[in-house]
Design an enzyme around this catalytic site. Sequence first.
Site, mmCIF file in Angstrom:
data_model
loop_
_atom_site.group_PDB
_atom_site.id
_atom_site.type_symbol
_atom_site.label_atom_id
_atom_site.label_comp_id
_atom_site.label_asym_id
_atom_site.label_seq_id
_atom_site.Cartn_x
_atom_site.Cartn_y
_atom_site.Cartn_z
ATOM 1 N N SER A 1 -0.814 -0.970 3.360
ATOM 2 C CA SER A 1 -1.467 -0.006 2.486
ATOM 3 C C SER A 1 -1.884 1.218 3.314
ATOM 4 O O SER A 1 -1.049 1.774 4.038
ATOM 5 C CB SER A 1 -2.651 -0.671 1.779
ATOM 6 O OG SER A 1 -3.070 0.080 0.683
ATOM 7 N N ASP B 1 4.989 -3.326 -6.749
ATOM 8 C CA ASP B 1 3.766 -2.668 -6.286
ATOM 9 C C ASP B 1 3.756 -1.225 -6.762
ATOM 10 O O ASP B 1 4.668 -0.457 -6.430
ATOM 11 C CB ASP B 1 3.727 -2.724 -4.756
ATOM 12 C CG ASP B 1 2.542 -1.987 -4.166
ATOM 13 O OD1 ASP B 1 1.597 -1.661 -4.918
ATOM 14 O OD2 ASP B 1 2.553 -1.737 -2.943
ATOM 15 N N HIS C 1 2.165 -5.809 -3.257
ATOM 16 C CA HIS C 1 1.481 -5.026 -2.224
ATOM 17 C C HIS C 1 1.385 -5.795 -0.903
ATOM 18 O O HIS C 1 0.760 -6.840 -0.829
ATOM 19 C CB HIS C 1 0.092 -4.645 -2.729
ATOM 20 C CG HIS C 1 -0.507 -3.450 -2.069
ATOM 21 N ND1 HIS C 1 0.150 -2.245 -1.950
ATOM 22 C CD2 HIS C 1 -1.721 -3.258 -1.489
ATOM 23 C CE1 HIS C 1 -0.631 -1.367 -1.338
ATOM 24 N NE2 HIS C 1 -1.764 -1.956 -1.036
#
Length: 508
Positions: free
Chosen positions: A190, A442, A467
């Site tokens: 991320s 995602d 994710h």
Amino acid sequence: MGIRLGFHFTIILFSLFSLPSFTFAFAPIIPTFPSALRQELKQHSPSAQNALYRTKFFTQTLDHFNFNPQSYKTFQQRYLINDTYWGGAKKKAPIFVYTGNEGNIEWFTQNTGFMFEKAPYFKALLVFIEHRFYGKSIPFGGNKKVAYANSSTLGYLSSTQALADYATLIIGLKKNLSATDSPVVVFGGSYGGMLAAWFRMKYPHVAIGALASSAPILHFMDLVSPDIFSSIITQDFRSESENCYKVIKGSWELISDTANEHGGVELLRKSFRICSNDIGEGALEGWLRTAWTYTAMTDYPTPSNFLNPLPPYPVKKMCEAIDSSVAENNTLGKLYAAANIYYNYTGTATCFDLDDDSDPHDLGGWQWQACTEMIMPVGGSNKESIFPESEWSYEARSSFCDSFFGVEPRPHWITTEFGGHSIERVLKRSTSNIIFFNGLRDPWSGGGVLKNISKTIVAIVAKEGAHHVDLRYSTKEDPKWLKDVRKQEVQIIASWISQYYQDLQSNN
């Protein structure tokens, strides 16, 4: 019992772990993080994972880029370390470094098993570095109230300062360990994945390569459509069931109409088992948006507890709940049954508190970053979206940031500093040794690198991936595609390290 949802800011800007607000054009939402931590597998319990790492602190420089008196101030930066499998400095064994995200670093060690599981194979030292202004890495004497007081103190919170922190700490650590020739590979997911990729670009003399998982380095103005995030969420639900998609899409008008009816607010409170005082239309909508969006992000193939305890393929489970004949003529009941999978899969909650303002994972600093450099255009929804049609507005974001912090965003600074336009041509000429992983389920994959750029800048794309699923602890139930992704990543990293040793030997 009631459950407090955690990290419920009345106004907070969009984070990689928070959602866009469609009620207010400028942005916030009500991100929710439970106080409970990972409970996935007994061998991966939080207490067991915390025991894997020793906590240390590094005396870090406040400002790496100026020479004003204030710049020379220092703070204690936390990092976690595990040398159980390290081959040692004499053998020039590798060092794996996690570039910390916008939160408490312990949270990320608990949800990043890939590095730990591969450490024995590589005989690697593991280091997780906490991002400045998060967790216990707070400047100004560790006093969060002082550090977060205003723009004069928060001005030291930026991605470039964080990257310089990592470089300084890594170089200092290697010197202290007499391991200056040990190769470093950085990892991140991320925002941490963005930092890992940028670290390899900016500090190639410190790290030989980077695994950047679910790193939306292209999710900035003039690079992606503001609709892409919600479009992927829409596709996730629509691919499971057309009826499921239609029920959620039509729910916003239903909730609005119900709230305006006599006794409607109490009906909504009862239908969704809300025990908080705030049951306004916006609060309930935010609660539901959180459930749909976070579930799409964490649509993992195995049970998880990254955000909340969830079953395998939770989007599918939500749609099954909506499509079930049990609540055939009760749309509010269908919505509750689906949302309950995200908020109460363990079945321990009897009602939900929408008023909670706690921040168990120390994510609050992202408000500042999202008002200065991390201007990520997420929040637009087109006519087909599962969310109400809306437009993302930079002007509204800027106005909010000015009123809240007294600062004006720099929307093009990230692409100026790290690049973004013509990314294939630029990266091919300027860097090497980066793995970009993206799972297409995602919503952040819309801003990710989805094509190979060169022989050493590789994009691994998983159609069923969510994710940073590749960085999670492995389980016996992992599907073959996920096992293959991790195997490919290991092979690529091994090739980087092998080439490094060859180069090191030839230079000697």
